[in-house]
Write a protein that holds these residues in place. Sequence first.
Motif, short mmCIF file in Angstrom:
data_model
loop_
_atom_site.label_atom_id
_atom_site.label_comp_id
_atom_site.label_asym_id
_atom_site.label_seq_id
_atom_site.Cartn_x
_atom_site.Cartn_y
_atom_site.Cartn_z
N ASN A 96 -0.23 0.06 4.85
CA ASN A 96 0.54 -1.17 4.90
C ASN A 96 1.71 -1.13 3.92
O ASN A 96 1.62 -0.57 2.83
CB ASN A 96 -0.35 -2.37 4.56
CG ASN A 96 -1.15 -2.84 5.75
OD1 ASN A 96 -0.86 -2.49 6.89
ND2 ASN A 96 -2.17 -3.64 5.51
N THR A 107 4.69 2.36 0.89
CA THR A 107 3.54 2.68 1.74
C THR A 107 3.17 4.14 1.54
O THR A 107 3.97 4.93 1.02
CB THR A 107 3.86 2.42 3.22
OG1 THR A 107 2.74 2.83 4.02
CG2 THR A 107 5.07 3.18 3.67
N ASN A 211 3.37 -3.59 9.83
CA ASN A 211 1.98 -3.40 9.40
C ASN A 211 1.01 -3.56 10.56
O ASN A 211 0.02 -2.82 10.68
CB ASN A 211 1.63 -4.38 8.28
CG ASN A 211 2.34 -4.05 6.98
OD1 ASN A 211 2.76 -2.91 6.75
ND2 ASN A 211 2.47 -5.04 6.11
N THR A 214 1.28 -0.46 12.77
CA THR A 214 0.67 0.68 12.10
C THR A 214 -0.85 0.64 12.22
O THR A 214 -1.50 1.66 12.46
CB THR A 214 1.07 0.72 10.62
OG1 THR A 214 2.50 0.75 10.51
CG2 THR A 214 0.51 1.94 9.93
#
Length: 225
Positions: A96, A107, A211, A214
């Motif tokens: 994140n 990150t 985020n 991901t």
Amino acid sequence: MKIKIIAYLLSILVIAGCSTLFPQYSKRGQDNADAKQSNSFFGSLFRDDSDNETNDIQKENGKGGLSQETIARNNRKRSVQIDPLMNNQAAIAALNLTFIEGNTWRTSAHPALVFGIMARLLSQNYIITSVDRKNFNLQTEWDKFFIDGRLFRNRISLLVFPVGPRQTEVVAKNIVEYYSGSANSKLEENTAWFPSPDITDEIAKLIENTNRQTALLLNQMQKSR
């Protein structure tokens, strides 16, 4: 005559003694053979992985030592298994984007992965005017919008770069300007726009969506294994 009788009796006793002794020896030999056969049979049935590992080690020692592959395989067998869900949550937390300061986030994801996700998200709502896939930076076209009857415009610049092993930083800026002239008159591109504080939530939405994407990508990768 008596000597012949005595010799005859002795021969009978010797023969009888041999007949009683030899069956015992033959039976013991048979029992030992059965025991060995039984041990080898049950050994083949209940042989566990430790025997296989021992054989692997003996083979590798015969070759001149343990190979790295054998050591790694043995370590994996002896290692404690981690809950996949907990491992997944820890990986998502590490990937994140975390706010550092100003316009900077950090990150542990690879720069190419971060840039690819963020570029795709920006292209859904903006026109990309310039992009450098090698150095991981881009800039969007100006996008005009109204707030309380006042005309604004904004464009986003993005820069992604590595700062260390498994460390990636993202600099995302939303440049906002307001129009000082009359909204009904002809727009003057170069003289009537003035800097404005960022009154939008564009960067916050970009970070949140990155985020989320991901995490979805990580889940898909683990399910495909």
